[in-house]
Enzyme design. Structure first.
Site, PDB file in Angstrom:
ATOM      1  N   SER A   1      24.007 -20.179   3.886  1.00  0.00           N
ATOM      2  CA  SER A   1      24.951 -19.845   2.884  1.00  0.00           C
ATOM      3  C   SER A   1      25.233 -20.965   2.078  1.00  0.00           C
ATOM      4  O   SER A   1      24.125 -21.343   1.245  1.00  0.00           O
ATOM      5  CB  SER A   1      26.440 -19.328   3.986  1.00  0.00           C
ATOM      6  OG  SER A   1      27.133 -18.691   2.925  1.00  0.00           O
TER       7      SER A   1
ATOM      8  N   ASP B   1      24.016  -7.772   4.998  1.00  0.00           N
ATOM      9  CA  ASP B   1      24.687  -8.737   4.577  1.00  0.00           C
ATOM     10  C   ASP B   1      25.648  -8.569   2.993  1.00  0.00           C
ATOM     11  O   ASP B   1      24.910  -7.800   2.114  1.00  0.00           O
ATOM     12  CB  ASP B   1      23.719  -9.979   3.727  1.00  0.00           C
ATOM     13  CG  ASP B   1      24.537 -11.362   3.941  1.00  0.00           C
ATOM     14  OD1 ASP B   1      25.772 -11.217   3.336  1.00  0.00           O
ATOM     15  OD2 ASP B   1      23.997 -12.240   3.909  1.00  0.00           O
TER      16      ASP B   1
ATOM     17  N   HIS C   1      25.537 -11.593   7.627  1.00  0.00           N
ATOM     18  CA  HIS C   1      25.524 -12.895   7.048  1.00  0.00           C
ATOM     19  C   HIS C   1      25.395 -14.072   7.943  1.00  0.00           C
ATOM     20  O   HIS C   1      25.020 -15.092   7.439  1.00  0.00           O
ATOM     21  CB  HIS C   1      26.902 -13.119   6.081  1.00  0.00           C
ATOM     22  CG  HIS C   1      26.848 -14.288   5.151  1.00  0.00           C
ATOM     23  ND1 HIS C   1      25.809 -14.354   4.047  1.00  0.00           N
ATOM     24  CD2 HIS C   1      27.544 -15.527   5.205  1.00  0.00           C
ATOM     25  CE1 HIS C   1      26.056 -15.314   3.500  1.00  0.00           C
ATOM     26  NE2 HIS C   1      27.238 -16.262   4.145  1.00  0.00           N
TER      27      HIS C   1
END
Length: 269
Positions: A75, A210, A238
């Site tokens: 991320s 996601d 995610h």
């Protein structure tokens, strides 16, 4: 390269800390030196640059990362890993991205349209970013909990995923508000030009479910880095290392083993 163990650096995402990696580090065996640094202002890493800007954050991270490391960022950690690979290429032998993008925000087409349309660059809606920014100042803990819920959204094990994330991150101090606000703004950064110019080998792992980094971004990433190797897991969101740790570790091992074959067999092109 040194004859010592290869160094794998795992960089966590926004609002969290090194605790997110606890569920998988023990599965990686003893062939690696594993580093899980907290991002500046998060976890145990209390000092952070003010203002919280990309160049300064990456420079601080670079001081903690040995040369010729395999750097894997999740991320926001992936965005910082791209910045690190670009600004300090001697630190990043290979780059791994997990649910990460050089441009997190959805970018509209250059053509003005009067009807709703798919963004030219898949990513996070501006409205989601604005909601996080507004709620941060009201209730930091609740904002992070909502963010955790998004991590696991769509996963078959969402409830367990969120519980596991909470347990691991609560073992560390709450992030500094100025750092978490600054880190959120970093997600507005567009590093597509820097990403396309990278010369290190690149791999990536994404989740079909996601909601923050759409799997459809993989096609665009492949256009920017034709030699990169991207994979998509069908039933995860995610945080694949939380909801699918076995698959995640298999992907990680595959990446590192591929590199060994490339090194032993000759120069990696």
């Amino acid at each position: 390269m040194s004859s010592d163990k290869p160094t794998l650096v795992l960089l966590h995402g926004w609002g969290l800390n090194q605790g997110v990696w606890q569920g998988i580090t023990h599965l990686l065996g003893n062939k690696l030196q594993i580093l899980t640094p907290d991002l500046p202002g998060f976890g145990l890493n209390r000092p952070f640059p003010k203002p919280y800007q990309l160049d300064a954050v990456v420079e601080q991270l670079a001081q903690e990362i040995p040369a010729d490391s395999y750097v894997c960022g999740w991320s926001l950690g992936g965005l910082l890993a791209i910045g690190l690979a670009s600004r300090f290429p001697e630190k990043v032998l290979q780059l791994g991205l997990v649910a990460a993008s050089p441009c997190f925000m959805a970018q509209p087409s250059s053509i003005e349209l009067s009807v709703p349309f798919e963004p030219q660059w898949p990513g996070m809606a501006q409205s989601i970013m604005q909601q996080f920014a507004q709620s941060l100042s009201n209730n930091l803990t609740l904002t992070i909990e909502r963010f955790l819920a998004i991590q696991a959204m769509g996963s078959n094990t969402a409830r367990q995923d969120i519980k596991a994330l909470k347990q691991t991150i609560m073992a560390y101090p709450t992030p500094e508000l100025a750092a978490i606000e600054g880190a959120l703004q970093l997600l507005r950064t567009d590093l597509r030009d820097e990403f396309s110019a990278l010369t290190q080998p690149i791999v990536g792992l994404y989740g079909r479910l996601d909601a923050l980094v759409p799997a459809k971004v993989v096609e665009r990433l492949q256009q920017l880095q034709p030699q990169a190797q991207f994979s998509v897991l069908e039933h995860v969101s995610h945080a694949p290392f939380i909801s699918a740790p076995t698959e995640f570790v298999a992907w990680l091992n595959g990446w590192l083993q591929l590199d060994k074959l490339a090194v032993n067999g000759g120069e990696h092109s």
